[in-house]
Design a protein around this motif. Structure first.
Motif, mmCIF file in Angstrom:
data_model
loop_
_atom_site.group_PDB
_atom_site.id
_atom_site.type_symbol
_atom_site.label_atom_id
_atom_site.label_comp_id
_atom_site.label_asym_id
_atom_site.label_seq_id
_atom_site.Cartn_x
_atom_site.Cartn_y
_atom_site.Cartn_z
ATOM 1 N N PHE A 186 47.784 -37.410 21.085
ATOM 2 C CA PHE A 186 46.435 -37.408 20.859
ATOM 3 C C PHE A 186 45.960 -38.651 21.325
ATOM 4 O O PHE A 186 44.737 -38.935 21.938
ATOM 5 C CB PHE A 186 46.005 -37.402 19.446
ATOM 6 C CG PHE A 186 45.709 -36.039 18.922
ATOM 7 C CD1 PHE A 186 44.669 -35.267 19.026
ATOM 8 C CD2 PHE A 186 46.957 -35.426 18.145
ATOM 9 C CE1 PHE A 186 44.502 -33.778 18.501
ATOM 10 C CE2 PHE A 186 46.706 -33.921 17.781
ATOM 11 C CZ PHE A 186 45.732 -33.365 17.878
ATOM 12 N N GLU A 187 46.720 -39.743 21.419
ATOM 13 C CA GLU A 187 46.385 -41.035 21.984
ATOM 14 C C GLU A 187 46.207 -40.813 23.645
ATOM 15 O O GLU A 187 45.788 -41.716 24.305
ATOM 16 C CB GLU A 187 47.419 -42.089 21.643
ATOM 17 C CG GLU A 187 47.500 -42.444 20.142
ATOM 18 C CD GLU A 187 48.710 -43.428 19.534
ATOM 19 O OE1 GLU A 187 49.366 -43.756 20.496
ATOM 20 O OE2 GLU A 187 48.509 -43.807 18.373
ATOM 21 N N ARG A 188 47.122 -40.169 24.146
ATOM 22 C CA ARG A 188 47.193 -39.949 25.612
ATOM 23 C C ARG A 188 45.804 -39.020 25.942
ATOM 24 O O ARG A 188 45.250 -39.088 27.069
ATOM 25 C CB ARG A 188 48.332 -39.043 26.081
ATOM 26 C CG ARG A 188 48.387 -38.576 27.270
ATOM 27 C CD ARG A 188 48.229 -39.620 28.450
ATOM 28 N NE ARG A 188 48.498 -39.184 29.907
ATOM 29 C CZ ARG A 188 47.242 -38.592 30.390
ATOM 30 N NH1 ARG A 188 46.318 -38.638 29.956
ATOM 31 N NH2 ARG A 188 47.453 -38.295 31.820
ATOM 32 N N TRP A 189 45.640 -37.738 25.178
ATOM 33 C CA TRP A 189 44.582 -36.969 25.775
ATOM 34 C C TRP A 189 43.203 -37.036 25.049
ATOM 35 O O TRP A 189 42.337 -36.493 25.575
ATOM 36 C CB TRP A 189 45.157 -35.677 25.630
ATOM 37 C CG TRP A 189 46.321 -35.316 26.511
ATOM 38 C CD1 TRP A 189 47.852 -35.178 26.134
ATOM 39 C CD2 TRP A 189 46.195 -34.969 27.804
ATOM 40 N NE1 TRP A 189 48.523 -34.877 27.158
ATOM 41 C CE2 TRP A 189 47.590 -34.740 28.412
ATOM 42 C CE3 TRP A 189 45.235 -34.654 28.774
ATOM 43 C CZ2 TRP A 189 47.822 -34.585 29.537
ATOM 44 C CZ3 TRP A 189 45.501 -34.634 30.063
ATOM 45 C CH2 TRP A 189 46.786 -34.378 30.685
ATOM 46 N N PHE A 190 43.177 -37.990 23.990
ATOM 47 C CA PHE A 190 41.557 -37.873 23.440
ATOM 48 C C PHE A 190 41.381 -39.457 23.105
ATOM 49 O O PHE A 190 42.352 -40.175 23.119
ATOM 50 C CB PHE A 190 41.857 -37.064 22.001
ATOM 51 C CG PHE A 190 41.928 -35.664 21.996
ATOM 52 C CD1 PHE A 190 40.692 -35.039 22.218
ATOM 53 C CD2 PHE A 190 43.034 -35.053 22.308
ATOM 54 C CE1 PHE A 190 40.931 -33.386 22.382
ATOM 55 C CE2 PHE A 190 43.147 -33.667 22.358
ATOM 56 C CZ PHE A 190 41.935 -33.127 22.378
ATOM 57 N N VAL A 191 39.974 -39.500 23.008
ATOM 58 C CA VAL A 191 39.462 -40.871 22.918
ATOM 59 C C VAL A 191 38.446 -40.994 21.842
ATOM 60 O O VAL A 191 37.733 -40.084 21.450
ATOM 61 C CB VAL A 191 38.820 -41.321 24.147
ATOM 62 C CG1 VAL A 191 38.024 -42.704 23.945
ATOM 63 C CG2 VAL A 191 39.647 -41.436 25.468
ATOM 64 N N PRO A 192 38.777 -41.821 20.856
ATOM 65 C CA PRO A 192 38.097 -41.965 19.524
ATOM 66 C C PRO A 192 36.613 -42.670 19.757
ATOM 67 O O PRO A 192 36.473 -43.671 20.474
ATOM 68 C CB PRO A 192 38.913 -42.534 18.680
ATOM 69 C CG PRO A 192 39.597 -43.531 19.449
ATOM 70 C CD PRO A 192 40.119 -43.026 20.783
ATOM 71 N N PHE A 193 35.612 -42.127 19.031
ATOM 72 C CA PHE A 193 34.445 -42.652 18.824
ATOM 73 C C PHE A 193 33.926 -42.559 17.564
ATOM 74 O O PHE A 193 34.114 -41.536 16.676
ATOM 75 C CB PHE A 193 33.314 -41.728 19.731
ATOM 76 C CG PHE A 193 33.610 -41.990 21.248
ATOM 77 C CD1 PHE A 193 32.810 -42.717 22.009
ATOM 78 C CD2 PHE A 193 34.395 -41.337 21.955
ATOM 79 C CE1 PHE A 193 32.843 -42.875 23.249
ATOM 80 C CE2 PHE A 193 34.445 -41.509 23.290
ATOM 81 C CZ PHE A 193 33.777 -42.350 24.191
ATOM 82 N N GLN A 194 33.333 -43.652 16.838
ATOM 83 C CA GLN A 194 32.992 -43.631 15.674
ATOM 84 C C GLN A 194 31.662 -42.747 15.589
ATOM 85 O O GLN A 194 30.800 -43.044 16.445
ATOM 86 C CB GLN A 194 32.703 -44.814 14.864
ATOM 87 C CG GLN A 194 32.273 -44.793 13.424
ATOM 88 C CD GLN A 194 32.344 -46.157 12.712
ATOM 89 O OE1 GLN A 194 32.890 -47.114 13.262
ATOM 90 N NE2 GLN A 194 31.989 -46.250 11.655
ATOM 91 N N ALA A 195 31.325 -41.980 14.500
ATOM 92 C CA ALA A 195 30.185 -41.161 14.419
ATOM 93 C C ALA A 195 29.260 -41.453 13.155
ATOM 94 O O ALA A 195 30.132 -41.528 12.024
ATOM 95 C CB ALA A 195 30.498 -39.599 14.431
ATOM 96 N N GLU A 196 28.251 -42.024 13.262
ATOM 97 C CA GLU A 196 27.421 -42.200 12.293
ATOM 98 C C GLU A 196 25.832 -41.693 12.051
ATOM 99 O O GLU A 196 25.361 -41.341 13.202
ATOM 100 C CB GLU A 196 27.119 -43.873 12.413
ATOM 101 C CG GLU A 196 28.471 -44.471 12.140
ATOM 102 C CD GLU A 196 28.340 -46.326 12.439
ATOM 103 O OE1 GLU A 196 28.341 -46.825 11.326
ATOM 104 O OE2 GLU A 196 28.023 -46.246 13.631
#
Length: 388
Positions: free
Chosen positions: A113-123
């Protein structure tokens, strides 16, 4: 993972994009365009509470279910509102890489997941906190033909759309059309099966059948729990699926009238899959599948959930952090809003205990495919290349 580059058909990416990308995106990212009411901000895995503690059990099969649904779409098909989850082509390589995972190697799954996906906070742009409830797959007894014990029908969907209310259907509006295909002992069981949308039916005489959602009567959903709280029938602090069910069973003379105040009526079909099927058309995974509002959240998307346990579980106390990776794979009539989720707990009474008690605040992070996330950045390819 195999290969030395990431190819999306238009540009070739550096091999070392994975480790540095979250940091770069956090520092130099234009947030993805979000639907009105949703604020999406760059994040990093170090910002995800409890990220290093998840065992990731069951995550890979759940993700592969999302991949199956997305694989059926054209490369340029938008995933989610405003293509928030990218396009289907953005999922091809992550999904191919996921097939190489065993699902039991926690470090490998985390690294994937760290390789293929990027986190964004959703608010929520209004500043409202998130709310997370739970649902489950009911287990009930039924017969294929009515008898002195089994008198309450479960209906198939009519061929033509109907708008009869629950009260009208219960009074016989659909009688004589041959739509009844199972008969239950308890009208309260039938009502809660409609609320949950799927269930396992233990058949009289042996065997079982799984049933799932096949349509509705077009009426608006009304939560009778809110009505019962407002009218002082049950206490807000103790309100749960169980307390509502207990009251209905304890008051048979008033139960049908109360249930009829929710005019929405659900029709069912037999489900051949080995589990309940969500709105994506894939089997749900207990403890990893989440129902969301598709007006804000792309179906199929991984979400990092940060909420609390609704009840005690072994050594885990009620109110302890419940943080884990989930997959947005279902929707719900009452699941509305930018940060609103319904946690699928599985089947049976134990799952009901968790689902019925869950109404907890929290927040979440969206994990976007790396190429979809990179298109939202400012010169991210050149910045990442300089980090080689």
């Amino acid at each position: 993972m195999r290969g030395t580059s990431h190819q999306n058909g238009r540009r070739r990416w550096p091999a070392r994009i994975g480790a540095a990308l979250s940091f770069v995106l956090l520092a130099a990212c234009t947030p993805p365009e979000a639907p009105p009411g949703l604020k999406v901000s760059p994040a990093a895995y170090s910002m995800l509470p409890g990220w290093d503690a998840d065992a990731f059990d069951g995550v890979v099969p759940a993700l592969l279910n999302s991949c199956k649904a997305i694989a059926k779409q054209a490369d340029d098909a938008e995933i989610g509102p405003k293509a928030l989850g990218g396009v289907a082509a953005d999922w091809r390589q992550p999904c191919a890489a996921a097939k190489e995972l065993s699902g039991t190697d926690t470090a490998a799954v985390k690294g994937f997941f760290e390789r293929w996906f990027v986190p964004f906070q959703a608010e929520d742009v209004r500043g409202n906190g998130g709310l997370f409830t739970g649902y489950y797959e009911a287990e009930i007894e039924a017969a294929k033909s009515p008898d002195s014990l089994h008198m309450y029908p479960l209906y198939r969907a009519p061929k033509q759309a109907v708008t009869f209310t629950r009260a009208e259907i219960e009074a016989g509006a659909l009688r004589g059309q041959g739509l009844e295909f199972l008969w239950l002992k308890d009208p309260v069981d039938a009502f809660f099966l409609q609320i949950q949308g799927s269930g396992i039916v233990k058949l009289a005489g042996g065997g079982e059948m799984r049933v799932g959602y096949a349509g509705n009567n077009g009426q608006a959903f009304v939560a009778i729990g809110k009505l019962m709280i407002a009218e002082g029938i049950i206490d807000r602090k103790s309100a749960s699926m169980q307390t509502i069910r207990d009251w209905l069973r304890a008051n048979p003379g008033k139960a049908q009238a109360m249930m009829n105040r929710n005019p929405r009526f659900i029709f069912f079909r037999e489900v051949k899959e080995n589990g309940p099927v969500g709105a994506m058309g894939v089997t749900l995974t207990a403890g990893r599948s989440l129902a969301v509002d598709p007006a804000f959240v792309p179906l199929g998307l991984p979400l990092w959930l940060d909420t609390t346990w609704p009840i005690a579980h072994g050594a885990i106390k009620k109110g302890s952090p419940l943080r884990r990776l989930m997959l947005a794979q279902d929707v719900g009539t009452a699941i509305k809003g930018p940060v609103r989720g319904d946690f699928f707990w599985g089947s049976g009474e134990e799952a009901l205990n968790f689902a019925g008690a869950m109404k907890n605040p929290g927040k979440w992070y969206m994990l976007l495919p790396v190429t979809a996330a990179a298109r939202k950045t400012l010169n991210v390819v050149d910045i990442v290349s300089s980090l080689k």
